[in-house]
Design a protein around this motif. Structure first.
Motif, short mmCIF file in Angstrom:
data_model
loop_
_atom_site.label_atom_id
_atom_site.label_comp_id
_atom_site.label_asym_id
_atom_site.label_seq_id
_atom_site.Cartn_x
_atom_site.Cartn_y
_atom_site.Cartn_z
N THR A 243 72.27 21.25 33.12
CA THR A 243 72.54 21.37 34.59
C THR A 243 73.62 22.37 34.66
O THR A 243 73.45 23.43 35.56
CB THR A 243 72.98 20.19 35.47
OG1 THR A 243 71.82 19.10 35.16
CG2 THR A 243 72.93 20.38 36.92
N ILE A 247 73.85 26.09 36.78
CA ILE A 247 74.87 26.40 37.65
C ILE A 247 75.37 28.03 37.19
O ILE A 247 75.58 28.86 38.12
CB ILE A 247 75.92 25.44 37.55
CG1 ILE A 247 75.37 24.08 38.18
CG2 ILE A 247 77.06 26.10 38.62
CD1 ILE A 247 76.32 22.95 38.48
N GLU A 250 72.98 30.30 38.52
CA GLU A 250 72.99 30.40 39.85
C GLU A 250 73.96 31.62 40.25
O GLU A 250 73.60 31.99 41.16
CB GLU A 250 73.17 29.13 40.48
CG GLU A 250 71.88 28.08 40.68
CD GLU A 250 72.41 26.64 41.25
OE1 GLU A 250 71.87 25.88 41.39
OE2 GLU A 250 73.69 26.51 41.15
N PRO A 297 77.39 19.63 44.77
CA PRO A 297 76.95 20.42 45.83
C PRO A 297 77.86 21.84 46.11
O PRO A 297 77.04 22.74 46.28
CB PRO A 297 76.52 19.68 46.97
CG PRO A 297 76.32 18.30 46.43
CD PRO A 297 77.43 18.37 45.26
N HIS A 300 77.39 24.27 43.14
CA HIS A 300 76.28 24.94 43.48
C HIS A 300 76.42 26.08 44.35
O HIS A 300 76.15 27.23 44.03
CB HIS A 300 75.22 23.98 43.78
CG HIS A 300 74.63 23.22 42.56
ND1 HIS A 300 73.75 23.77 41.71
CD2 HIS A 300 74.78 21.91 42.27
CE1 HIS A 300 73.47 22.85 40.79
NE2 HIS A 300 74.12 21.90 41.11
N THR A 301 76.71 25.74 45.54
CA THR A 301 76.71 26.75 46.76
C THR A 301 77.83 27.98 46.57
O THR A 301 77.61 28.97 46.83
CB THR A 301 77.00 26.26 48.04
OG1 THR A 301 76.12 25.08 48.17
CG2 THR A 301 77.06 26.93 49.18
#
Length: 394
Positions: A243, A247, A250, A297, A300-301
């Motif tokens: 994960t 990220i 991302e 979260p 992530h954003t």
């Protein structure tokens, strides 16, 4: 179709070759950051000591940056790029097999030198190919670099999780580098802005300093986050390594989507204004992570938001250069010396602070760099435009 895009068949083929090459280069250049925790375990050294691997590669990149612009002005550039790609592929294949830390340091210096030569070469050639129309094509070049950068953490983490080592990961990267040499088969190099027998145009020291400093800060900002993001997540035990790799990707997803959107946008919006908005995005993303440090979260954003902000910092500085300086290889080389110094000092400095102060230091480092970059931009836009041969229009 090509006529609508304003491309000749030669320009289309050359642009395709540069873009495919920059995907491979992005994959290679970013791979060391996600691989760093695994290399530290493999060599049984701390993360602070492993950060010297980044410094070693950056030292080679700095040397390659200094030499490549001058070589591009004097030799057949496509042949130079083919040679560097083949040797870089061979050395990359050897990286996971090196048993001793200092041997790996020496090998990464050589890899960095070759990557620096490739990086400078593609950036110089895209300017030679498009002259005063280069801005959207330069941004497109760095968009595809982001595609390779996005793939790098996935390649490192996926194959490491699958096999337990980095051999397969670096084999994929080596194959990508080797493919660069095939793209230039029977493809002539574009004509330089200045022919070898012509006198050199003078360089104004103040814009040269400001642009080099901007490239330094752009590289330092991106390195401070991309190099240590995976280690940051694992150090705070926010999630598992797969994960964490997602990220990390991302972050590069934010970069590449924004660079793609910026290609048509640059025909309507000034580069300086785009850079100012980019710095605002970086600031907001860093503040969000600091405000909610344990929220996955939010992380992530925020990484997508920071990626959006970083997207135009590096190509933006390169796009500004022909407005203030002649479009020559030595100009790109001097600017890349600035980024090369960032590659040299930033991973080591942030690595020490990461170990001795704490993982959150990377966000404070990024915030400080954003303020400095905004100041440099304000100073640059007050400098008179370059009006000599090869100058870009406003």
């Amino acid at each position: 179709m090509l006529a609508r895009l304003g491309l000749t068949p030669y320009a289309f083929r050359a642009t395709t070759a540069y873009y495919l090459s920059f995907v491979a280069l992005g994959l290679s250049q970013i791979s060391l950051g996600p691989a760093l925790p695994f290399l530290a375990d493999q060599l049984r050294v701390s993360l602070a000591q492993a950060s010297l691997l980044m410094t070693a590669r950056a030292a080679g990149f700095l040397a390659g940056s200094f030499l490549a612009g001058r070589l591009a002005d004097r030799v057949r550039p496509h042949g130079m790029l083919q040679f560097c790609a083949v040797v870089a592929a061979a050395l990359t294949l050897a990286l996971p097999h090196v048993p001793l830390f200092w041997w790996l340091v020496g090998l990464l210096i050589a890899v960095g030198l070759l990557e620096g030569t490739l990086d400078i070469g593609f950036n110089v050639l895209i300017v030679w190919l498009f002259r005063n129309r280069v801005a959207p094509y330069m941004t497109g070049l760095h968009f595809v670099w982001g595609v390779g950068a996005l793939l790098a953490p996935l390649v490192i983490v996926f194959f490491h999780d699958l096999t337990g080592d980095l051999v397969a990961s670096y084999a994929v990267i080596a194959l990508a580098l080797l493919s660069i040499s095939l793209a230039y088969f029977r493809l002539p190099s574009p004509e330089p802005v200045r022919q070898r027998h012509e006198a050199r145009y003078p360089l104004s020291p103040w814009p040269m300093f400001l642009l080099s400093a901007m490239l330094f800060m752009a590289a330092a900002l991106q390195l401070s986050v991309s190099t240590w993001l995976l280690a940051y997540i694992l150090e705070l035990d926010l999630t598992d390594e797969v994960t964490a790799g997602l990220i990390n990707s991302e972050f590069f997803l934010g970069i590449i989507v924004t660079r793609l959107a910026s290609v048509p946008l640059l025909r309507r919006v000034s580069i300086a204004r785009l850079l100012a908005v980019s710095l605002l995005f970086v600031t907001l993303g860093c503040l969000a992570v600091l405000a909610f440090p344990q929220s996955l979260p939010v992380l992530h954003t925020a990484m997508i938001v920071i990626g959006v902000g970083f997207a135009n910092l590096f190509p933006g500085a390169l796009n500004l250069a022909p407005r203030y300086l002649p479009a020559e290889g030595r100009v790109t080389s001097y600017m890349y010396v600035g980024s090369g110094i960032a590659f040299f000092v930033t991973p080591w400095i942030t690595g020490q602070m990461f170990d001795y102060i704490g993982p959150y230091v990377i966000w404070f480092f990024a915030l400080g760099g954003t303020a400095v970059l905004m100041l440099l931009l304000v100073l640059l836009v007050r400098v008179p435009r370059y009006r000599g041969p090869g100058a870009a229009g406003a």
